[in-house]
Design a protein around this motif. Sequence first.
Motif, mmCIF file in Angstrom:
data_model
loop_
_atom_site.group_PDB
_atom_site.id
_atom_site.type_symbol
_atom_site.label_atom_id
_atom_site.label_comp_id
_atom_site.label_asym_id
_atom_site.label_seq_id
_atom_site.Cartn_x
_atom_site.Cartn_y
_atom_site.Cartn_z
ATOM 1 N N ASP A 77 23.751 51.910 30.506
ATOM 2 C CA ASP A 77 25.089 51.720 29.684
ATOM 3 C C ASP A 77 26.097 50.675 30.594
ATOM 4 O O ASP A 77 25.676 49.634 31.329
ATOM 5 C CB ASP A 77 25.933 52.775 29.338
ATOM 6 N N LYS A 78 26.860 51.566 31.599
ATOM 7 C CA LYS A 78 27.713 50.891 32.448
ATOM 8 C C LYS A 78 26.821 50.799 34.014
ATOM 9 O O LYS A 78 26.263 51.534 34.270
ATOM 10 C CB LYS A 78 28.839 51.787 32.843
ATOM 11 N N ILE A 79 27.221 49.869 34.564
ATOM 12 C CA ILE A 79 26.475 49.534 35.858
ATOM 13 C C ILE A 79 27.643 49.308 36.803
ATOM 14 O O ILE A 79 28.441 48.054 36.652
ATOM 15 C CB ILE A 79 25.704 48.241 35.867
ATOM 16 N N VAL A 80 27.909 49.970 37.834
ATOM 17 C CA VAL A 80 29.258 50.160 38.776
ATOM 18 C C VAL A 80 28.711 49.916 40.135
ATOM 19 O O VAL A 80 27.941 50.547 40.496
ATOM 20 C CB VAL A 80 30.117 51.332 38.401
ATOM 21 N N VAL A 81 29.442 49.159 40.562
ATOM 22 C CA VAL A 81 28.953 48.646 42.103
ATOM 23 C C VAL A 81 30.144 48.994 43.022
ATOM 24 O O VAL A 81 31.287 48.137 42.725
ATOM 25 C CB VAL A 81 28.423 47.198 42.295
ATOM 26 N N TYR A 116 40.946 53.409 43.428
ATOM 27 C CA TYR A 116 41.147 52.134 43.505
ATOM 28 C C TYR A 116 42.340 51.849 42.699
ATOM 29 O O TYR A 116 42.399 52.880 41.813
ATOM 30 C CB TYR A 116 39.730 51.456 43.063
ATOM 31 N N LYS A 117 42.527 50.754 42.844
ATOM 32 C CA LYS A 117 43.655 50.147 41.933
ATOM 33 C C LYS A 117 43.140 49.489 40.646
ATOM 34 O O LYS A 117 41.891 48.863 40.873
ATOM 35 C CB LYS A 117 44.664 49.226 42.652
ATOM 36 N N LYS A 118 43.724 48.822 39.695
ATOM 37 C CA LYS A 118 43.236 48.149 38.534
ATOM 38 C C LYS A 118 42.801 46.821 39.046
ATOM 39 O O LYS A 118 41.874 46.270 38.568
ATOM 40 C CB LYS A 118 44.559 47.909 37.545
ATOM 41 N N GLU A 119 43.537 46.289 40.101
ATOM 42 C CA GLU A 119 43.270 44.838 40.463
ATOM 43 C C GLU A 119 42.183 45.006 41.276
ATOM 44 O O GLU A 119 41.801 43.755 41.608
ATOM 45 C CB GLU A 119 44.547 44.388 41.105
ATOM 46 N N ASP A 120 41.554 46.236 41.738
ATOM 47 C CA ASP A 120 40.568 46.072 42.539
ATOM 48 C C ASP A 120 39.136 46.007 41.643
ATOM 49 O O ASP A 120 38.151 45.806 42.316
ATOM 50 C CB ASP A 120 40.313 47.306 43.527
ATOM 51 N N ILE A 121 39.188 45.819 40.458
ATOM 52 C CA ILE A 121 38.168 45.935 39.605
ATOM 53 C C ILE A 121 37.901 44.527 39.061
ATOM 54 O O ILE A 121 38.662 43.728 38.586
ATOM 55 C CB ILE A 121 38.448 46.910 38.375
ATOM 56 N N ILE A 122 36.475 43.926 39.012
ATOM 57 C CA ILE A 122 36.170 42.862 38.744
ATOM 58 C C ILE A 122 34.934 43.026 37.799
ATOM 59 O O ILE A 122 34.083 43.714 38.086
ATOM 60 C CB ILE A 122 35.453 41.844 40.029
ATOM 61 N N ASP A 164 27.217 42.093 33.017
ATOM 62 C CA ASP A 164 27.336 43.509 32.704
ATOM 63 C C ASP A 164 27.629 44.521 33.955
ATOM 64 O O ASP A 164 27.548 45.589 33.623
ATOM 65 C CB ASP A 164 26.022 43.681 32.430
ATOM 66 N N TYR A 165 28.270 43.856 34.988
ATOM 67 C CA TYR A 165 28.605 44.729 36.086
ATOM 68 C C TYR A 165 30.026 45.131 36.277
ATOM 69 O O TYR A 165 30.899 44.000 36.089
ATOM 70 C CB TYR A 165 28.132 44.001 37.233
ATOM 71 N N THR A 166 30.418 46.073 36.728
ATOM 72 C CA THR A 166 31.637 46.406 37.215
ATOM 73 C C THR A 166 31.807 46.388 38.560
ATOM 74 O O THR A 166 31.055 47.336 39.396
ATOM 75 C CB THR A 166 32.189 47.764 36.573
#
Length: 764
Positions: free
Chosen positions: A251-255, A268-274, A278-280
Amino acid sequence: METRYIKYFIVLSLFFVFGCSNTKYLAEGELLYTGSTVKVKDSVIKKKERKVLEKEGENLLVPKPNKKIFGLRPKLWIYNLAGKPKKAKGIRYWLRNKVGEAPVLFSKVDLDYNASVLRNYTQNRGYFKTRVSADSTAKNKRVTAQYIVLPKRQYKIKNIQFPADSSDLGKSIAKTSDKTLLKEGNPYDLEIIKLERERIDASLKEKGYYYFNPDYILAQVDSTKGDHEVNIKLKIKDKTPDKAAIAYKIDKIVVYPNFSILKDSLTYKKEDIIQYKDYTIIDSAHTFKPRVFDRTLYFKKGDYYNRKNHNLTLNRFVNLGTFNFVKNEFKVSDSLKNTLDAYYYLTLLPKKFIRVEVLGKTNSASFTGTEVNINWNNRNVFRGAELLTLSVFGGAEFQLSGKNKGQNIYKLGGETSLTWPRFITPFKMEGSSEFVPRTKATVRYEFQKRIQLYALNSFKTSFGYIWKEDIRKEHQLNVVDITFVSPNNVTAAYRENILADASLGKAIEKQLIFGPTYSYTFTNRMLKFKKNTFYFNGKADLAGNVTGLLLGANIKRGDTIKVFDVPFSQYVKLETDFRHYLKLGNESELASRIIVGAGFAYGNSNTLPTTKQFVVGGTNSIRAFRARSLGPGSYNAPIISNSFLPEQSADLKLEFNTEYRAQIYGLMKGALFVDAGNIWLLNADPNKPGAEISKNFMKQIAVGAGAGLRFDFSFLILRTDLAFPLRKPYLPEGKRWVIDAIDFGSGSWRKENLILNIAIGYPF
């Protein structure tokens, strides 16, 4: 009997006496255990199978007796000779505890235990009604143990049944039956059953069964039906966990590309998320461009979990060269049923660092020296995991013996290289393995000074690709490879030597070489358990071919094309290096090598550039002849002066080497070797009679032999080889074999024929 043979006889006799005196140091009632034998007695079993059971059975017995060399136990003798030290240091303590070996006493041998080990071993091989008896024989304070094994008839596999239930897991296991290791008619073997369970588990891991393991498979064996036959039924254990029976998707792939193990990096903050495809990606510093992860991660959302892709992804992260620590975990997803979320925690290596290298080195010309490299590195320089390296280097090389002694080589230079962890091409190319493909661009300058001779300025630039199919196979292709060499400071003495040998002038000609080069390497040397291992390297060097053909260059007609007032080289050069290593024991092997090379100059060139021609002789070649002094063919180069020996090179090369290597003691290893080969010119040279290749080229093979020592200090291997010729190709036919002339007692023979090679590392 000659005096020297009497000496050898006395030494061997004393060693034998000392070796036999080990038992006198034993206390009252103690007996020295000298080993065991296993005898399989059964007329039904074939002799070959009995020998296998005996050999493998003896390997299972414990303890092992003191090690024997040529029928003696020198380590035990040293232990006894040293005596009991008063302190835990000093020479006596070192000899007794580090060099020597304590006696293995018969009191440590449990005959019943070893008998049960042999019984279990044979039963696991299908001999279900094995009987084992044990006994011992004592003589002169020495004891040997004997084990008699009566295995009877071996059981064979009659039928194999895979799970027949309708569950998804049962069906998945049943689909693997065509690749089963259990074959009808084969002997029953417990180890094969264990391997079969592991095979099934590995297959399920490729189909999403993340939580499955081999212990969930039960093999039921029925030996009550048939004549010495068994039926094997594979089934899923009743207590198998529910989650082990589920095939999971991703399902999710988080790096986390900037993860720190020293602090809580998961805040982490919301602005740190890219979000990229299929990748977070969670990284406040935006350390990498997101496409780096698209090229590295093998998983995509919706894929079934696959262990191969799991391992490929981890290996590719490691091979990027930017991460010090790579951690991965899978968690059952909260959002979708039967899915896993994949998390990757990546800890960075330092972005910038300086590395200083001090090297000891030898080359094919028997020069030994040192080199200092100072490298400044910048990892991830453009946020794409690139590596920028700026280097300066300097070194000196000395020939410790030979006519060229004193003509030392000094060099100084610098290099800049940029490596991308991907293919950079006009068309799309992707790596297909866990090894990240690389594109590398290099610019290099080197100034080389040869004392008493000349100096060279060398400029080189290249652009190409390096990639691996797997751990054994590597390719290197330089689509651009340009070298420009310009001489200066040529001494008057060297110019005088050119008048005597015109071929020496080739070394100081300006050279311009450009064209693609390709190298392929295969090796399985990393497989330490294999008896036979191999190494193969093939090279192709194509210089100026397209340019010469398009411009119609033909030096024979006088149509020589120049670039920047320098004629460019046009040739084809091919070379192969094949090596075979035969493991003879834990500390011994037979290493062999064959080298075949050929170069053909045409169009804009009538000869290969000096730096591209083949040479033989020296520390890594035919060691009984000085470096580059042999050949071509039967040609014998005259010594122009007492202080200079011209170097011989040619268009063709054939070389054979074989070497027996064995450990002598500790870090010291020994070798016995034979080398053979020569080089030849493709075209006749009136100044070098006998140098041209002909149908009788095998009559011009040089042969040498010798012995050497290797000192393995782990960080380097110091090698000393003493060699002498057996066949000299430059002598008249019929007189080239010089074995009858060998006389180690003659000073003049030793001076003329014995060659001492001092080098670093193995010759091959």
